[in-house]
Design a protein around this motif. Structure first.
Motif, PDB file in Angstrom:
ATOM      1  N   HIS A   1      39.160  47.015   6.405  1.00 54.22           N
ATOM      2  CA  HIS A   1      40.037  48.188   6.362  1.00 54.22           C
ATOM      3  C   HIS A   1      39.327  49.265   5.551  1.00 54.22           C
ATOM      4  O   HIS A   1      39.099  49.094   4.341  1.00 54.22           O
ATOM      5  N   ARG A   2      38.959  50.362   6.188  1.00 54.45           N
ATOM      6  CA  ARG A   2      38.100  51.363   5.554  1.00 54.45           C
ATOM      7  C   ARG A   2      38.698  51.916   4.276  1.00 54.45           C
ATOM      8  O   ARG A   2      38.017  51.989   3.245  1.00 54.45           O
ATOM      9  N   TRP A   3      39.966  52.331   4.294  1.00 51.32           N
ATOM     10  CA  TRP A   3      40.533  52.979   3.114  1.00 51.32           C
ATOM     11  C   TRP A   3      40.732  51.991   1.976  1.00 51.32           C
ATOM     12  O   TRP A   3      40.537  52.339   0.804  1.00 51.32           O
ATOM     13  N   ALA A   4      41.095  50.770   2.297  1.00 55.09           N
ATOM     14  CA  ALA A   4      41.194  49.750   1.253  1.00 55.09           C
ATOM     15  C   ALA A   4      39.825  49.478   0.653  1.00 55.09           C
ATOM     16  O   ALA A   4      39.694  49.299  -0.564  1.00 55.09           O
ATOM     17  N   GLY A   5      38.797  49.465   1.499  1.00 53.27           N
ATOM     18  CA  GLY A   5      37.448  49.253   1.001  1.00 53.27           C
ATOM     19  C   GLY A   5      36.983  50.374   0.084  1.00 53.27           C
ATOM     20  O   GLY A   5      36.357  50.128  -0.954  1.00 53.27           O
ATOM     21  N   LEU A   6      37.286  51.617   0.440  1.00 55.77           N
ATOM     22  CA  LEU A   6      36.909  52.741  -0.416  1.00 55.77           C
ATOM     23  C   LEU A   6      37.618  52.659  -1.769  1.00 55.77           C
ATOM     24  O   LEU A   6      37.015  52.940  -2.813  1.00 55.77           O
ATOM     25  N   ALA A   7      38.893  52.291  -1.736  1.00 54.96           N
ATOM     26  CA  ALA A   7      39.615  52.110  -2.999  1.00 54.96           C
ATOM     27  C   ALA A   7      38.987  50.988  -3.817  1.00 54.96           C
ATOM     28  O   ALA A   7      38.853  51.091  -5.042  1.00 54.96           O
ATOM     29  N   GLY A   8      38.591  49.909  -3.153  1.00 56.43           N
ATOM     30  CA  GLY A   8      37.953  48.803  -3.844  1.00 56.43           C
ATOM     31  C   GLY A   8      36.617  49.199  -4.444  1.00 56.43           C
ATOM     32  O   GLY A   8      36.281  48.787  -5.566  1.00 56.43           O
ATOM     33  N   ILE A   9      35.835  49.994  -3.728  1.00 58.41           N
ATOM     34  CA  ILE A   9      34.547  50.449  -4.244  1.00 58.41           C
ATOM     35  C   ILE A   9      34.751  51.315  -5.495  1.00 58.41           C
ATOM     36  O   ILE A   9      33.993  51.225  -6.472  1.00 58.41           O
ATOM     37  N   ALA A  10      35.782  52.164  -5.472  1.00 58.58           N
ATOM     38  CA  ALA A  10      36.089  52.974  -6.651  1.00 58.58           C
ATOM     39  C   ALA A  10      36.458  52.089  -7.846  1.00 58.58           C
ATOM     40  O   ALA A  10      36.023  52.337  -8.982  1.00 58.58           O
ATOM     41  N   LEU A  11      37.254  51.056  -7.590  1.00 60.94           N
ATOM     42  CA  LEU A  11      37.621  50.124  -8.664  1.00 60.94           C
ATOM     43  C   LEU A  11      36.396  49.383  -9.185  1.00 60.94           C
ATOM     44  O   LEU A  11      36.270  49.154 -10.393  1.00 60.94           O
ATOM     45  N   ALA A  12      35.495  49.013  -8.289  1.00 62.03           N
ATOM     46  CA  ALA A  12      34.275  48.318  -8.706  1.00 62.03           C
ATOM     47  C   ALA A  12      33.415  49.220  -9.585  1.00 62.03           C
ATOM     48  O   ALA A  12      32.820  48.771 -10.574  1.00 62.03           O
TER      49      ALA A  12
ATOM     50  N   VAL B   1      33.314  45.580  -0.682  1.00 58.21           N
ATOM     51  CA  VAL B   1      32.610  45.785   0.582  1.00 58.21           C
ATOM     52  C   VAL B   1      33.199  44.899   1.673  1.00 58.21           C
ATOM     53  O   VAL B   1      33.318  45.311   2.832  1.00 58.21           O
ATOM     54  N   GLY B   2      33.602  43.683   1.312  1.00 62.37           N
ATOM     55  CA  GLY B   2      34.285  42.830   2.278  1.00 62.37           C
ATOM     56  C   GLY B   2      35.575  43.464   2.776  1.00 62.37           C
ATOM     57  O   GLY B   2      35.888  43.411   3.974  1.00 62.37           O
ATOM     58  N   LEU B   3      36.308  44.085   1.874  1.00 64.07           N
ATOM     59  CA  LEU B   3      37.539  44.771   2.274  1.00 64.07           C
ATOM     60  C   LEU B   3      37.233  45.986   3.138  1.00 64.07           C
ATOM     61  O   LEU B   3      37.993  46.305   4.062  1.00 64.07           O
ATOM     62  N   PHE B   4      36.125  46.672   2.857  1.00 69.98           N
ATOM     63  CA  PHE B   4      35.741  47.837   3.654  1.00 69.98           C
ATOM     64  C   PHE B   4      35.503  47.445   5.111  1.00 69.98           C
ATOM     65  O   PHE B   4      35.809  48.214   6.036  1.00 69.98           O
ATOM     66  N   ILE B   5      34.953  46.267   5.328  1.00 69.56           N
ATOM     67  CA  ILE B   5      34.730  45.785   6.688  1.00 69.56           C
ATOM     68  C   ILE B   5      36.052  45.588   7.413  1.00 69.56           C
ATOM     69  O   ILE B   5      36.162  45.853   8.618  1.00 69.56           O
TER      70      ILE B   5
END
Length: 250
Positions: free
Chosen positions: A137-148, A131-135
């Protein structure tokens, strides 16, 4: 507290058996892959994603925008660490034992860490970071949420957490990263702006070579103006000298 309900017709326990039951029928190599991913691999992927996001935002924004974006990237791991600290009293208050300690037939592929199961540290850390990454960079945050989400699934597959442990961790990580983001931005952005003005470490915040349109730093902009002024003065002096030569020749 006695913990969350773990007996009787409980959808949480039923889903636990459904997901963890996959480990009993999956090939050994699948268990090894999920074990590595759930313990280290997905967390490492999130760390690499964080580094990529930092590299990306510092090259695609002007100095002012990059300072705020880099501050958001810095907040991501700080949020993850803070969320883990918040989880310490929650785990002790709920006092929920791990699945293998309360249910038969659980395939626990790794040793459980800590005394209690709720909330999952792995899910908390991963989601706060994502979620911190989403703030930033949106696409990096979405990728991070998928990994989470994959990390949370793997913890249930490994038999060390209930599904609600994971859901609680995802919610906790999200809450910490989002609710404290304005305060973190107010504190971190002035710091990143200060770093950006440093001639030695300013490139940690932004890189003019990667900015679209070839934008320059304020210092480089002023230097360019001085150079242009010197060129105009030299050109004017050359022009005056040529006119004098023509007048003398006439």
């Amino acid at each position: 507290m006695a913990g969350l309900e773990t007996t009787g017709p409980n959808p949480d326990v039923g889903l636990l058996y459904d997901i963890n039951g996959l480990a009993a029928t999956a090939p050994d190599w699948v268990d090894r892959v999920v074990t590595f991913a759930g313990e280290y691999g997905l967390v490492l992927a999130l760390v690499l994603l964080t580094l990529w996001t930092w590299w990306r935002v510092r090259r695609t924004a002007c100095d002012e925008e990059a300072a705020g974006a880099v501050a958001a990237v810095v907040w991501a791991p700080l949020a993850a660490g803070l969320a883990l600290l918040v989880n310490i009293p929650i785990r002790g208050f709920v006092g929920r034992l791990g699945p293998a300690e309360q249910h038969r037939g659980i395939e626990q592929l790794v040793a459980a860490r800590g005394d209690f199961s709720f909330v999952s540290d792995h899910a908390t850390l991963a989601m706060a970071l994502a979620v911190g990454l989403f703030i930033a960079h949106r696409w990096a945050g979405l990728a991070g949420i998928a990994l989470a989400a994959l990390l949370g699934f793997s913890r249930v597959y490994l038999g060390v957490h209930y599904p609600t442990d994971v859901i609680g961790g995802l919610a906790l990580g999200t809450a910490v990263a989002l609710l404290l983001s304005p305060l973190a931005s107010a504190l971190l952005t002035p710091l990143t702006k200060l770093v950006a003005r440093s001639p030695k470490v300013g490139r940690l915040v932004w890189s003019p070579k990667g900015v679209q349109g070839g934008a320059a730093t304020p210092e480089e902009g002023r230097e360019g103006e001085w150079q242009e002024e010197e060129v105009r003065q030299e050109s004017g002096a050359v022009g005056v000298g040529r006119r004098r030569d023509r007048d003398l020749a006439a």
